[in-house]
Design an enzyme around this catalytic site. Structure first.
Site, mmCIF file in Angstrom:
data_model
loop_
_atom_site.group_PDB
_atom_site.id
_atom_site.type_symbol
_atom_site.label_atom_id
_atom_site.label_comp_id
_atom_site.label_asym_id
_atom_site.label_seq_id
_atom_site.Cartn_x
_atom_site.Cartn_y
_atom_site.Cartn_z
ATOM 1 N N CYS A 31 0.619 -1.555 -0.050
ATOM 2 C CA CYS A 31 0.363 -0.174 0.126
ATOM 3 C C CYS A 31 0.361 1.272 0.256
ATOM 4 O O CYS A 31 2.156 1.296 0.397
ATOM 5 C CB CYS A 31 -0.901 -0.381 0.812
ATOM 6 S SG CYS A 31 -2.166 -1.215 1.374
ATOM 7 N N TYR A 61 -2.387 -3.428 -3.989
ATOM 8 C CA TYR A 61 -3.924 -3.807 -3.983
ATOM 9 C C TYR A 61 -4.556 -2.933 -5.646
ATOM 10 O O TYR A 61 -5.051 -2.002 -4.749
ATOM 11 C CB TYR A 61 -4.886 -4.010 -2.910
ATOM 12 C CG TYR A 61 -5.311 -3.082 -1.638
ATOM 13 C CD1 TYR A 61 -4.148 -1.894 -1.969
ATOM 14 C CD2 TYR A 61 -6.114 -3.504 -1.811
ATOM 15 C CE1 TYR A 61 -5.202 -0.655 -1.028
ATOM 16 C CE2 TYR A 61 -7.027 -2.230 0.204
ATOM 17 C CZ TYR A 61 -6.765 -1.082 -0.438
ATOM 18 O OH TYR A 61 -6.220 -0.046 0.378
ATOM 19 N N GLU A 104 -1.639 -6.047 -8.763
ATOM 20 C CA GLU A 104 -2.198 -7.159 -7.176
ATOM 21 C C GLU A 104 -3.974 -6.947 -7.459
ATOM 22 O O GLU A 104 -4.632 -6.160 -7.180
ATOM 23 C CB GLU A 104 -1.680 -7.196 -6.566
ATOM 24 C CG GLU A 104 -2.031 -7.974 -5.797
ATOM 25 C CD GLU A 104 -1.635 -8.284 -3.580
ATOM 26 O OE1 GLU A 104 -1.475 -8.408 -2.723
ATOM 27 O OE2 GLU A 104 -1.991 -6.601 -4.025
ATOM 28 N N TYR A 169 -5.526 -13.616 -6.461
ATOM 29 C CA TYR A 169 -4.926 -12.597 -4.360
ATOM 30 C C TYR A 169 -5.932 -13.495 -3.464
ATOM 31 O O TYR A 169 -6.785 -13.011 -2.707
ATOM 32 C CB TYR A 169 -5.053 -10.999 -4.441
ATOM 33 C CG TYR A 169 -4.749 -10.656 -2.916
ATOM 34 C CD1 TYR A 169 -3.725 -10.933 -2.031
ATOM 35 C CD2 TYR A 169 -5.348 -9.324 -3.357
ATOM 36 C CE1 TYR A 169 -3.789 -10.667 -1.097
ATOM 37 C CE2 TYR A 169 -4.510 -8.745 -1.672
ATOM 38 C CZ TYR A 169 -3.843 -8.510 -0.964
ATOM 39 O OH TYR A 169 -3.392 -8.275 0.405
ATOM 40 N N HIS A 172 -5.602 -12.593 2.960
ATOM 41 C CA HIS A 172 -5.754 -11.104 3.949
ATOM 42 C C HIS A 172 -6.912 -11.109 4.542
ATOM 43 O O HIS A 172 -7.748 -9.633 4.454
ATOM 44 C CB HIS A 172 -4.900 -9.896 3.495
ATOM 45 C CG HIS A 172 -3.709 -10.268 2.732
ATOM 46 N ND1 HIS A 172 -3.074 -9.822 2.219
ATOM 47 C CD2 HIS A 172 -2.209 -10.736 4.083
ATOM 48 C CE1 HIS A 172 -0.817 -9.891 2.430
ATOM 49 N NE2 HIS A 172 -1.376 -10.767 3.304
ATOM 50 N N TYR A 174 -9.265 -11.136 2.291
ATOM 51 C CA TYR A 174 -10.723 -10.669 0.864
ATOM 52 C C TYR A 174 -11.176 -11.864 1.144
ATOM 53 O O TYR A 174 -11.508 -13.101 1.323
ATOM 54 C CB TYR A 174 -9.718 -10.254 0.742
ATOM 55 C CG TYR A 174 -8.551 -8.798 0.737
ATOM 56 C CD1 TYR A 174 -9.578 -7.648 1.372
ATOM 57 C CD2 TYR A 174 -7.240 -8.429 0.549
ATOM 58 C CE1 TYR A 174 -9.052 -6.753 1.889
ATOM 59 C CE2 TYR A 174 -6.843 -7.615 1.069
ATOM 60 C CZ TYR A 174 -6.971 -6.625 1.709
ATOM 61 O OH TYR A 174 -6.881 -6.210 2.449
ATOM 62 N N ARG A 222 -0.860 -15.249 -4.511
ATOM 63 C CA ARG A 222 -0.144 -14.699 -2.916
ATOM 64 C C ARG A 222 -1.547 -14.972 -2.188
ATOM 65 O O ARG A 222 -2.120 -15.481 -1.943
ATOM 66 C CB ARG A 222 -0.238 -12.836 -2.867
ATOM 67 C CG ARG A 222 0.599 -12.675 -2.362
ATOM 68 C CD ARG A 222 -0.054 -10.345 -1.940
ATOM 69 N NE ARG A 222 0.923 -10.114 -1.056
ATOM 70 C CZ ARG A 222 1.119 -9.134 -0.666
ATOM 71 N NH1 ARG A 222 0.232 -8.188 -0.645
ATOM 72 N NH2 ARG A 222 2.946 -8.647 -0.263
ATOM 73 N N ARG A 295 11.556 -8.619 5.717
ATOM 74 C CA ARG A 295 12.230 -7.170 6.303
ATOM 75 C C ARG A 295 13.369 -7.591 6.141
ATOM 76 O O ARG A 295 14.090 -7.152 6.997
ATOM 77 C CB ARG A 295 11.422 -6.786 8.021
ATOM 78 C CG ARG A 295 11.492 -5.474 7.973
ATOM 79 C CD ARG A 295 10.606 -4.653 9.332
ATOM 80 N NE ARG A 295 10.732 -5.232 10.265
ATOM 81 C CZ ARG A 295 12.206 -4.986 10.574
ATOM 82 N NH1 ARG A 295 13.012 -3.957 10.268
ATOM 83 N NH2 ARG A 295 12.148 -5.780 11.810
ATOM 84 N N CYS A 344 9.204 0.068 12.015
ATOM 85 C CA CYS A 344 8.483 1.091 13.059
ATOM 86 C C CYS A 344 6.871 0.817 12.531
ATOM 87 O O CYS A 344 6.405 1.190 12.829
ATOM 88 C CB CYS A 344 9.073 2.881 13.175
ATOM 89 S SG CYS A 344 9.734 3.606 11.480
HETATM 90 FE FE1 SF4 Z 1 8.952 1.763 6.961
HETATM 91 FE FE2 SF4 Z 1 9.605 2.524 9.285
HETATM 92 FE FE3 SF4 Z 1 10.947 0.361 7.543
HETATM 93 FE FE4 SF4 Z 1 10.375 3.222 6.470
HETATM 94 S S1 SF4 Z 1 11.805 2.923 8.080
HETATM 95 S S2 SF4 Z 1 9.930 1.664 5.657
HETATM 96 S S3 SF4 Z 1 8.633 3.630 7.469
HETATM 97 S S4 SF4 Z 1 9.235 0.745 9.096
#
Ligand code: SF4
Ligand code: ADP
Length: 677
Positions: A31, A61, A104, A169, A172, A174, A222, A295, A344
Site C-alpha cells: 500500500c 491492491y 495485484e 489474490y 489477507h 479478502y 499471493r 524485512r 517502525c
Molecule cells: Fe516503514 Fe519505518 Fe521501515 Fe520506513 S523505516 S519502511 S517507515 S517500517
C-alpha cells in the site's frame, strides 16, 4: 557492470512464466496511500525503486470492480479503460529501468464498505464489513460468474496497460480467502464443502487469467503458507492447497496467517527473516519460483535464503521503501550505504490514515514527483557554511544532506553522544533497531571532510553568533512535560510537587522507580506502553492509565496495538482505560473517568507522566528576538524544537531544510497531483 561476487546469486536472472526478472529483488505489492488518487506521485515512486535496481516492482491492491472500494484508503483500481493511462504510466516508468511490473488484482469481499461507490459489498456469505455497521450481500451463482468476468477483464486491461505479472489474490481476509474458509464458506454447491470445492474459484481465476493474458504475462498467486487460522484454512489445508494447485501459477508470493503479529510486525515484535519456518516448505511443493518477505536488509541473509533453497526471490515492501536503491548498493558492495528499515511501520500507518506513504528512514519517499526529491542525489549548494545545533534525527539528517551538497557543516550537540532522542529511545525494550536512523547518518557523515561533529558542546546564543556561520539550523529537540499538560489537561495537574513525578526523559536517562508506579498515558503511541513494560520488567508494580479506550491506541495504525496490549497483560500490568489522572500526593493518584464525574484513588509512590512535550526552543527564541544582535543571521528551527512530533517528522524536517537551503523560492514549490476535468 561489476557485481560484488559474494552477492552474485542475488543478481542472477530468473524466468517467471513467459517473462524474466533481471535479478532476485522483488518489490511485493504494498500500500502507498496514493493508489488511484495520486497517479503521478505513485508512478514516480514505483519508478524510483526500478531505478534503484529492483527486478520486479508491483502495485498495491488493485480493485477489479466498484463493488470492491476501500475508501478512504486510496487503493489502485482497474475498473474500466479510464484507468489504463494511470496504470500504464506506472508500468512504463518501471520498464524504463529494466524492471518487470506486477499488478495485484483484488476484490475485498465482505471486508470493504464501498463508502464511495455505495454499492453493496459481496461475500461468500453475508458478513459485517471491517469498519462499518453494514454487511455484505451473499453471492449467488450469477455473482460468481460476474466476479470471474470482472477478474478476466481486469487481467486483460492490466496486460494492455503493460503489466508483466498479474496476481490472483486469495489471502489477507479478502473475497477469495472467504471462499477458502471452512467457516465462512457455507455453500452447498461446487464452490463449498470440500477443500477442493473451496479452492475451485481460485483455481478458475488462475486458469482464466492465464487464458486471457498468459501468452505474455506471468500469473502470480499471493498465498498464506500457513493458512488463515484453524477456523478458516488450517496450516495443513494450506499445504493441501499447494498440493492441488502448486504447479498452476507461474509464481507463489507467500505471506503468513498472522498479519500484524508476524508478516507486518514491527521490529518491537519480529526480527529479519522471521517468516522462514512457515514458508520454507513451499519450495518442496512446487517447481515454480517462490518469493516471500521478512524485512530483509542484510545481503548475507538474502543470499542465504537463495542458497538454502528457501526462496527464489527476496521479497520486500518496507526495505524497498526505506531504501529504493538497496539492490544497487548490494551490487556495488556499498553495504554501509544501505538505509536499513527500522521496522517502525510509519509507512503503513499513514496509508492507514488515508495519506500518502512516508518513511522514517527515507524522507524522500512519496516526494519523488511532488518535490522532485531523489533518495540518492541532492543538488549542489553554494558552498557556504552551516552551524547545526542539535544532533538528533533532524540535525543529523540536515548535516548529512548539507554535507552532500558541499556545504561546510559544523554539527554541535550538548550530549556526549550523537543521536538525540533516537539514541535514548533505541535503548528502550524492543526499540534497538531505531538506532539505525542515527547510524546510517553518522556513517554517511564519517566520510565527509566538510562535516565536523562537536559533542559535549552546549551552545549559547552568544556562542552561536560568535561562530559566524552563514546559516544556522537549530535542532534542539523537545522535553517531555512534567506537569501533565497534554490532550486532557490544558493546565498543569495541581499539586504534583509531592512525591516522585517522572517523565520519559527521566526514565530514558536511567531512573528506575520501584514499588507501585502509575504510568499516565495521554500520548497514546508507543512511549507509555514501552515504559510501562520496562518498569514491570525491572520489578515495579505498574498500573497503566490512559485517556483512550486501549493501551497505546494510536499504534493500531502501525499494527502494533494488539501485540502491545497483549504484552502488557503478560507482564502483569494493570490497564485502566478511558481514565485521566487529576491529582497525586505522593501516596495516591486520583483517577477520573473521562466520561463521568466518577473518581477514585489508587496507591502509588511514583507517577510517570507521558502526556506531551515542550519544544526546547529557548536558544532559537533568543537568537531571533527583536533584541538579539543576530538579526541578520539566517536562522531556522527544525524538528522537535519547532514541532514536537515523531522521528519521521524530525528526519523530514532536517531533510527539507537541508535540501532547500539557499534555493530560490520558486524552485521549492511542490507540484499538486489531482484529477483535472
Ligand atoms: Fe516503514 Fe519505518 Fe521501515 Fe520506513 S523505516 S519502511 S517507515 S517500517
Ligand atoms: P530532533 O528530534 O528534533 O532531532 P532531539 O531531541 O532528538 O531533536 O535532539 C536534540 C538534540 O539537541 C539533543 O541531542 C540535545 O542534546 C541537543 N541540544 C539541545 N540544546 C542544545 C544546545 N543549546 N547546544 C547543543 N546541543 C543542544
Amino acid at each position: 557492470m561489476r557485481i560484488e561476487p559474494r552477492y552474485q546469486e542475488l543478481f542472477e536472472p530468473l524466468q517467471i512464466g513467459p517473462v524474466t526478472a533481471k535479478n532476485r529483488f522483488y518489490q511485493v505489492p504494498h500500500c502507498t496511500g496514493m493508489g488511484h488518487a495520486l497517479p503521478r506521485t505513485l508512478a514516480a515512486m514505483r519508478a524510483m525503486k526500478a531505478e534503484g535496481g529492483w527486478g520486479v516492482v508491483c502495485t498495491e491492491y488493485c480493485s477489479i470492480n466498484p463493488t470492491s472500494d476501500d475508501h478512504p484508503h486510496p487503493f489502485a483500481a482497474v475498473w474500466d479503460d479510464g484507468d489504463l493511462a494511470n496504470l500504464a504510466a506506472m508500468a512504463d516508468q518501471v520498464h524504463a529501468h529494466g524492471a518487470l511490473a506486477g499488478i495485484e488484482l483484488w476484490h475485498g469481499g465482505s471486508y470493504v464498505s464501498n463508502l464511495a461507490t455505495r454499492l453493496p459489498s459481496i461475500g461468500v456469505r453475508s458478513m459485517p464489513s471491517r469498519t462499518e455497521p453494514i454487511q455484505s450481500q451473499r453471492m449467488d451463482r450469477s455473482d460468481i460468474r460476474a466476479l470471474r468476468q470482472w477478474h478476466r477483464a481486469a487481467a486483460t486491461r492490466a496486460r494492455l496497460a503493460g503489466f508483466d505479472i498479474i496476481y490472483v489474490y486469495p489471502t489477507h481476509g479478502y473475497l477469495l480467502s472467504e471462499f477458502l474458509s471452512r467457516s465462512l464458506n457455507d455453500r452447498s454447491d461446487e464452490y463449498g464443502g470440500t477443500l477442493a470445492n473451496r479452492v475451485r474459484l481460485v483455481r478458475e481465476l488462475i486458469e482464466e487469467t492465464r487464458d486471457a493474458v498468459g501468452d505474455r504475462c506471468a500469473v502470480a498467486v499471493r498465498f498464506s503458507a500457513d493458512g488463515h487460522g484453524d477456523a478458516h484454512l488450517s496450516a495443513d489445508e494450506a499445504r493441501d492447497v499447494l498440493g492441488m494447485i502448486g504447479e498452476l501459477p507461474d509464481l507463489w508470493d507467500l505471506v503468513v496467517s498472522d498479519y500484524y503479529g508476524e508478516e507486518m510486525a514491527t521490529s518491537r515484535f519480529a526480527r529479519e527473516a522471521s517468516l522462514e519456518d512457515r514458508v520454507a516448505y513451499v519450495k518442496r511443493m512446487t517447481s515454480k519460483p517462490v518469493v516471500s518477505v521478512g524485512r530483509f536488509t542484510s545481503p548475507d541473509t538474502m543470499v542465504r535464503q537463495i542458497r538454502r533453497g528457501i526462496l527464489d526471490f527476496i521479497g520486500a515492501a518496507r526495505p524497498s521503501i526505506a531504501d529504493p536503491f538497496l539492490p544497487t548498493k548490494i551490487r556495488e558492495d556499498r553495504i554501509d550505504d544501505i538505509r536499513e528499515c527500522i521496522g517502525c511501520n510509519i509507512c503503513y500507518a499513514y496509508n492507514y490514515r488515508g495519506a500518502a506513504i512516508r518513511c522514517t528512514q527515507n524522507p524522500t519517499m512519496g516526494e519523488e514527483w511532488r518535490r522532485g526529491w531523489h533518495p540518492e542525489h541532492v543538488p549542489a549548494g553554494d558552498g557556504g557554511s552551516v552551524l547545526i545545533v542539535g544532533a538528533g534525527p533532524a540535525g543529523l539528517e540536515a548535516a548529512h544532506v548539507l554535507g552532500k551538497r558541499g556545504y561546510t557543516v559544523a554539527l554541535a550537540d550538548a550530549a556526549a553522544e550523537p543521536g538525540g532522542r533516537v539514541t535514548l529511545e533505541s535503548r528502550l525494550p524492543g526499540l534497538a533497531e531505531w538506532a539505525r536512523v542515527r547510524d546510517y547518518r553518522l556513517g554517511q557523515i564519517k566520510g565527509m571532510p566538510n562535516v565536523s561533529v562537536f559533542l559535549g558542546s552546549a551552545l549559547s546564543a552568544a556562542e552561536v553568533r560568535e561562530f559566524g556561520a552563514d546559516h544556522v539550523l537549530i535542532a534542539t529537540g523537545a522535553r517531555w512535560r512534567r506537569n501533565g499538560v497534554g490532550r486532557c489537561h490544558a493546565n498543569p495537574i495541581p499539586g504534583l510537587n509531592a512525591g516522585s513525578v517522572l517523565t520519559p526523559d527521566d526514565l530514558m536517562r536511567g531512573a528506575r522507580p520501584q514499588g507501585q508506579v502509575t504510568v499516565f498515558d495521554d500520548d497514546h503511541y508507543y512511549m507509555g506502553p514501552v515504559l510501562a513494560g520496562m518498569l514491570a520488567g525491572t520489578g515495579a508494580l505498574v498500573t497503566y492509565v490512559t485517556t483512550e479506550g486501549k493501551a497505546g491506541d494510536w499504534s493500531q495504525h502501525t499494527g502494533e496495538q494488539e501485540r502491545t496490549q497483549q504484552q502488557m497483560l503478560e507482564l502483569g500490568i494493570e490497564i485502566i482505560v478511558n481514565t485521566t489522572v487529576d491529582g497525586f500526593d505522593g501516596e495516591f493518584v486520583s483517577l477520573a473517568c473521562v466520561y463521568s464525574d466518577r473518581k477514585h484513588l489508587r496507591a502509588a509512590s511514583t507517577l510517570v507522566l507521558v502526556t506531551s512535550r515542550e519544544p526546547s526552543d529557548a536558544l532559537y527564541r533568543e537568537l531571533v528576538s527583536p533584541e538579539s544582535e543576530s538579526i541578520d543571521l539566517k536562522i531556522q528551527r527544525i524538528g522537535d524544537c519547532r514541532q514536537p512530533a515523531l522521528i519521521v517528522h524530525a528526519v523530514y524536517a532536517g531533510h527539507k531544510a537541508a535540501r532547500e537551503l539557499g534555493e530560490m523560492p520558486e524552485h521549492l514549490a511542490a507540484k499538486r497531483d489531482r484529477t483535472v476535468i
